[in-house]
Enzyme design. Structure first.
Site, short mmCIF file in Angstrom:
data_model
loop_
_atom_site.label_atom_id
_atom_site.label_comp_id
_atom_site.label_asym_id
_atom_site.label_seq_id
_atom_site.Cartn_x
_atom_site.Cartn_y
_atom_site.Cartn_z
N ASP A 238 0.92 -1.02 -0.11
CA ASP A 238 0.09 -0.14 -0.06
C ASP A 238 0.74 1.06 -0.04
O ASP A 238 1.69 1.27 1.04
CB ASP A 238 -0.76 0.12 1.34
CG ASP A 238 -1.92 -1.09 1.07
OD1 ASP A 238 -1.47 -2.07 0.78
OD2 ASP A 238 -2.89 -0.99 1.86
N HIS A 240 -1.04 4.47 -0.53
CA HIS A 240 -2.18 5.37 -0.03
C HIS A 240 -1.53 6.80 -0.39
O HIS A 240 -1.65 7.63 0.61
CB HIS A 240 -2.03 5.14 1.31
CG HIS A 240 -3.21 3.84 1.72
ND1 HIS A 240 -4.63 3.93 1.18
CD2 HIS A 240 -3.03 2.87 2.32
CE1 HIS A 240 -4.93 2.68 1.70
NE2 HIS A 240 -4.19 2.17 2.22
N ASP A 267 -4.21 -0.06 -3.55
CA ASP A 267 -4.12 0.73 -2.47
C ASP A 267 -3.31 1.86 -2.84
O ASP A 267 -2.50 2.20 -1.90
CB ASP A 267 -4.15 0.40 -1.00
CG ASP A 267 -5.43 -0.45 -0.37
OD1 ASP A 267 -6.28 -0.25 -1.40
OD2 ASP A 267 -5.62 -0.56 0.73
N ASP A 270 -6.19 7.35 -1.51
CA ASP A 270 -6.68 7.49 -0.34
C ASP A 270 -5.78 7.89 0.63
O ASP A 270 -4.74 7.23 0.73
CB ASP A 270 -7.49 6.34 -0.12
CG ASP A 270 -9.12 6.58 -0.59
OD1 ASP A 270 -9.72 7.51 -1.07
OD2 ASP A 270 -9.68 5.53 -0.94
N ARG A 271 -6.18 8.67 1.69
CA ARG A 271 -5.58 9.03 2.94
C ARG A 271 -4.62 10.23 2.82
O ARG A 271 -4.44 10.96 3.32
CB ARG A 271 -5.10 7.83 3.66
CG ARG A 271 -6.37 7.19 4.07
CD ARG A 271 -5.83 6.08 5.43
NE ARG A 271 -7.14 5.42 5.98
CZ ARG A 271 -7.34 4.18 5.74
NH1 ARG A 271 -6.85 3.49 4.58
NH2 ARG A 271 -8.53 3.57 6.12
N ASN A 299 -8.57 -2.76 -2.25
CA ASN A 299 -9.86 -2.48 -1.86
C ASN A 299 -10.29 -0.79 -1.97
O ASN A 299 -11.48 -0.63 -2.01
CB ASN A 299 -10.28 -3.15 -0.38
CG ASN A 299 -9.34 -2.50 0.47
OD1 ASN A 299 -7.97 -2.09 0.46
ND2 ASN A 299 -10.19 -1.88 1.70
N HIS A 300 -9.24 -0.08 -2.15
CA HIS A 300 -9.27 1.21 -2.18
C HIS A 300 -9.43 1.92 -3.62
O HIS A 300 -9.65 3.16 -3.79
CB HIS A 300 -8.35 1.99 -1.54
CG HIS A 300 -8.65 2.34 -0.05
ND1 HIS A 300 -9.06 3.17 0.65
CD2 HIS A 300 -8.28 1.42 1.07
CE1 HIS A 300 -9.49 2.95 1.92
NE2 HIS A 300 -8.58 1.85 2.25
N HIS A 351 -3.90 -8.30 -3.01
CA HIS A 351 -4.08 -7.31 -2.02
C HIS A 351 -4.48 -7.66 -0.73
O HIS A 351 -3.71 -7.30 0.34
CB HIS A 351 -4.74 -6.22 -2.50
CG HIS A 351 -5.07 -4.99 -1.71
ND1 HIS A 351 -3.93 -4.12 -1.39
CD2 HIS A 351 -5.92 -4.77 -0.89
CE1 HIS A 351 -4.44 -3.39 -0.39
NE2 HIS A 351 -5.59 -3.77 -0.11
N ARG A 418 -13.33 -5.53 9.95
CA ARG A 418 -13.34 -4.86 8.82
C ARG A 418 -14.78 -4.60 8.34
O ARG A 418 -15.28 -3.64 7.77
CB ARG A 418 -12.52 -5.15 7.63
CG ARG A 418 -11.07 -5.01 7.90
CD ARG A 418 -10.08 -5.37 6.65
NE ARG A 418 -8.69 -5.48 6.66
CZ ARG A 418 -8.11 -4.27 6.72
NH1 ARG A 418 -8.41 -3.18 6.17
NH2 ARG A 418 -6.62 -4.32 6.89
N HIS A 445 -2.56 -4.75 2.39
CA HIS A 445 -3.66 -4.33 3.23
C HIS A 445 -3.61 -3.89 4.64
O HIS A 445 -4.56 -3.35 5.22
CB HIS A 445 -4.59 -5.65 2.85
CG HIS A 445 -6.14 -5.51 3.34
ND1 HIS A 445 -6.75 -4.41 2.74
CD2 HIS A 445 -6.97 -6.11 3.88
CE1 HIS A 445 -8.06 -4.37 3.18
NE2 HIS A 445 -8.26 -5.68 3.65
#
Length: 700
Positions: A238, A240, A267, A270-271, A299-300, A351, A418, A445
């Site tokens: 990730d 991110h 991923d 995001d963030r 998943n993002h 992932h 989750r 993840h």
């Protein structure tokens, strides 16, 4: 090797265990005897780190006593032992703080993902009853995307409108890249992104997204990678939106090429604040270096998740006049991202993970472009109201490999933390590897303190490449290099912003992360204040303001469901009466009651709106079927049919439509996002006023 032939005869490190020397009988070690004589309070002060001369003075007097006859070597060893004990106790305390801080961050992060899945559970039935673009045939989806690509993308302007591309061109303000992309274009992009120069022109952004979609569309669901040419391959987890980490990886390990291939394991966005730059740079590298970059979906890579975790907001901020068109292109990229990669027919890179029902043959054969969002699965074309989503088994296959996590115990259970995917044990891993003739699994993840973790006897490797993920100094990033035909493992750790973290001591880093975690926790507590107060008062029949520690801990867990060590956190959140050992529970909502240096927060309407804004934006986007930026009365009317079923006291269709009309503040027949948020603010304000009036009535 260390051996002491004179002085204290009980220390000998030569053989790996402590043995008694036969040299000097007169200088036998009396550590246990001396430790018993040292005052307990004084020892405690030492072990708590109060190493001042004032604290050490009693020790110095103790050593000068005439009845304590020790050689210089004995005194030296005793001092070393005491220092070692103090230091170990200090490290243990720091580790305890680090671990509960980590637990706070992860619990809040997973709670947010669980909330997003709950939104899906609520609105999925809603979407089943509504005409949905994701349920359309592939050819229709492609034609829609093509129409977007045919549109003219205007240059961004701060004056409130796009710039006409037919007007005389001004001097270039962004990197001037050319297609097809080459190494020099990648260098230009890196330089522009690194130095925060002028933004890339939206037409170049659109072109990268368009060509990336076409390239990804030609790839299988499971990438096939090999080390036969390169003799190595690098796997990154990730990112991110952490552009600094991606640039550190390229600096340390080199740019991608056929001789230096990379797998980026989902991923990307995001963030982080540079999610768009990270995504564009990865797609550009895939285009410029064929065979050098493999991208897996995470998943993002999902617009519903992006609505909550910031990527959509980032695109709107950076390209406000072209955002919606660019987001449609980004969604098309998401559709065609492969779901995993297999290296040398031996390593499965995915992932999330697997479940006990994961079938690689099914994953390889499904139509992945149907799943624009896993939180918004496709429905059967022309489905009647209440119809099931198509091929639920197939959809679960994709959901499990993108959302699952490993566990240390055997079996496979639903991932309650989750709210999606599974927890899979070592027996599930062994069965999957044996069935598919694989050696091990590499997944991402999950953030790990050291950037990586090995589980299931080394058969499951977690790689996380975003350093400082929760806070500056909270964790390292890492990537994995597999070398040769034997796929020898080499883990490389790093930290972005080294100059800032290097100046901090270990204690300062732990303190900084702890402060950030407590602020995050306090924000989460404030969001649940109404429920918490009601629970506290239910166990305080005398209304004295104090409850037992057990009742406080139970109330916190039952309301927040975060699974935190509340007893350990008690002293940082509330005050305790020293005589009765009971908790003053209203301190729970007052951050000034702890030591983290922020003024007391009260739950204002603005704060409530801010903390719910992400969820409200996600709800608005789901209701806005055609992505027009408005909810029409017709769209809301269709939604109301199902919303009523979930309400404790269902309203009539007419009453719910009246609510929509009330939300339409400017009476133009449409509800935009600002009106949607303002309606929530007014409703929340009214609710607080009613509570206040009720409290006054009860008081009188």
């Amino acid at each position: 090797m260390f051996s002491l032939t004179q002085g204290c005869g009980c220390v000998n490190f030569g053989g790996g265990r402590r043995t008694r020397s036969m040299g000097d009988d007169s200088s036998s070690c009396r550590s246990s005897e001396i430790e018993q004589e040292v005052p307990k309070k004084l020892t405690r002060r030492m072990l708590n780190g109060e190493c001042t001369m004032k604290a050490l003075a009693p020790f110095l007097r103790f050593w000068k006593r005439e009845d304590v006859s020790m050689t210089k070597a004995e005194r030296t060893m005793k001092a070393a032992i005491l220092i070692q004990q103090w230091y170990r106790r200090y490290l243990a305390r720091m580790e305890v703080r680090r671990r509960y801080t980590w637990t706070i961050f992860q619990s809040i992060e997973y709670a947010g993902e669980q909330d997003q899945v709950k939104l899906y559970n609520f609105f999925n039935a809603l979407l089943t009853h509504m005409r949905d673009t994701t349920g359309r045939p592939s050819s229709e989806r492609t034609s829609r995307t093509a129409s977007v690509l045919e549109q003219v993308f205007s240059e961004e302007s701060d004056e409130g409108g796009g710039v006409d591309e037919t007007a005389p061109s001004k001097s270039a303000t962004g990197p001037d890249i050319e297609f097809p992309l080459k190494r020099k274009d990648i260098d230009l992009l890196i330089e522009a992104f690194r130095k925060k120069k002028h933004r890339l022109h939206p037409k170049h952004v659109a072109q990268i997204l368009k060509e990336a979609s076409q390239t990804l569309k030609r790839l299988p669901n499971i990438n096939v990678a090999t080390t036969s040419i390169s003799s190595q391959i690098t796997i990154c987890g990730d990112l991110h939106g952490k552009l600094d980490d991606l640039l550190v990886i390229f600096h340390k390990n080199g740019l991608p090429s056929t001789e230096n291939p990379y797998i980026f394991n989902g991923d990307f966005v995001d963030r982080g604040k540079k999610s768009l730059e990270v995504l564009l740079l990865l797609l550009a590298c895939m285009l410029a270096f064929p065979g050098g970059v493999f991208l897996n979906r995470g998943n993002h890579e999902d617009l519903i998740m992006n609505a909550r975790y910031g990527f959509i907001r980032e695109v709107h901020q950076k390209y406000k006049h072209n955002a919606e068109r660019l987001l449609k292109l980004i969604e098309n990229v998401y559709r065609w991202l492969p779901l995993g990669t297999i290296i040398n027919n031996r390593v499965f890179v995915v992932h999330g993970g697997i479940s006990d029902t994961t079938d690689l043959d099914m994953v390889k054969s499904l139509e992945r472009d149907k799943y624009a969002s896993l939180l918004r699965p496709p429905v059967t074309e022309g489905a009647a109201p209440g119809a099931e989503t198509i091929d639920k088994v197939e959809w679960k296959q994709v959901f499990d490999i993108l959302w699952s996590d490993p566990q240390t115990i055997g079996g496979c259970v639903a991932n309650a933390l989750r709210g999606a995917g599974t927890y899979f044990g070592p027996d599930v891993t062994a069965s999957f590897l044996q069935k598919n003739k694989l050696s091990f699994i590499v997944r991402s993840h999950e953030c790990k303190p050291g950037g990586y973790e090995l589980l299931h006897d080394g058969n499951v490797i977690t790689i996380f490449s975003a350093s400082n993920y929760y806070e500056l100094g909270s964790n390292k990033g890492a990537y994995l290099k597999l070398r040769g035909n034997s796929l020898e493992r080499q883990f490389v750790q790093y930290t972005a912003a080294v100059s800032r973290t290097r100046r901090l001591t270990f204690r300062q880093r732990v303190g900084l992360v702890e402060s950030s975690a407590m602020r995050e926790l306090h924000s989460h507590i404030v969001m649940a204040r109404r429920q918490l107060e009601a629970t506290f008062r239910s166990v305080d029949p005398e209304n004295c303001g104090f409850i037992s520690i057990s009742d406080w801990c139970s109330a916190m867990e039952e309301t927040t469901h975060l699974g935190l060590p509340w007893r350990m956190l008690k002293d940082k959140l509330v005050r305790t009466d020293p005589e009765t050992r009971r908790v003053r529970y209203m301190d729970t909502f007052d951050l000034s009651a702890n030591k983290f240096g922020r003024k007391s927060d009260t739950q204002t309407v603005a704060e409530t709106l801010y903390k719910n804004k992400q969820s409200l934006e996600a709800i608005f986007k789901i209701l806005d079927k055609d992505n027009s930026g408005y909810i029409t009365l017709e769209e809301f009317s269709e939604a109301c049919q199902l919303i009523g079923k979930y309400m404790p006291n269902p309203l009539t269709q007419e009453q719910l439509v009246d609510i929509c009309r009330l939300m339409d503040i400017n009476k133009d027949g449409l509800v935009d996002l600002n009106e949607f948020l303002e309606s929530f603010r007014l409703a929340e304000k009214s609710l607080h006023e009613e509570d206040h009036q009720l409290a006054e009535i009860q008081a009188t």
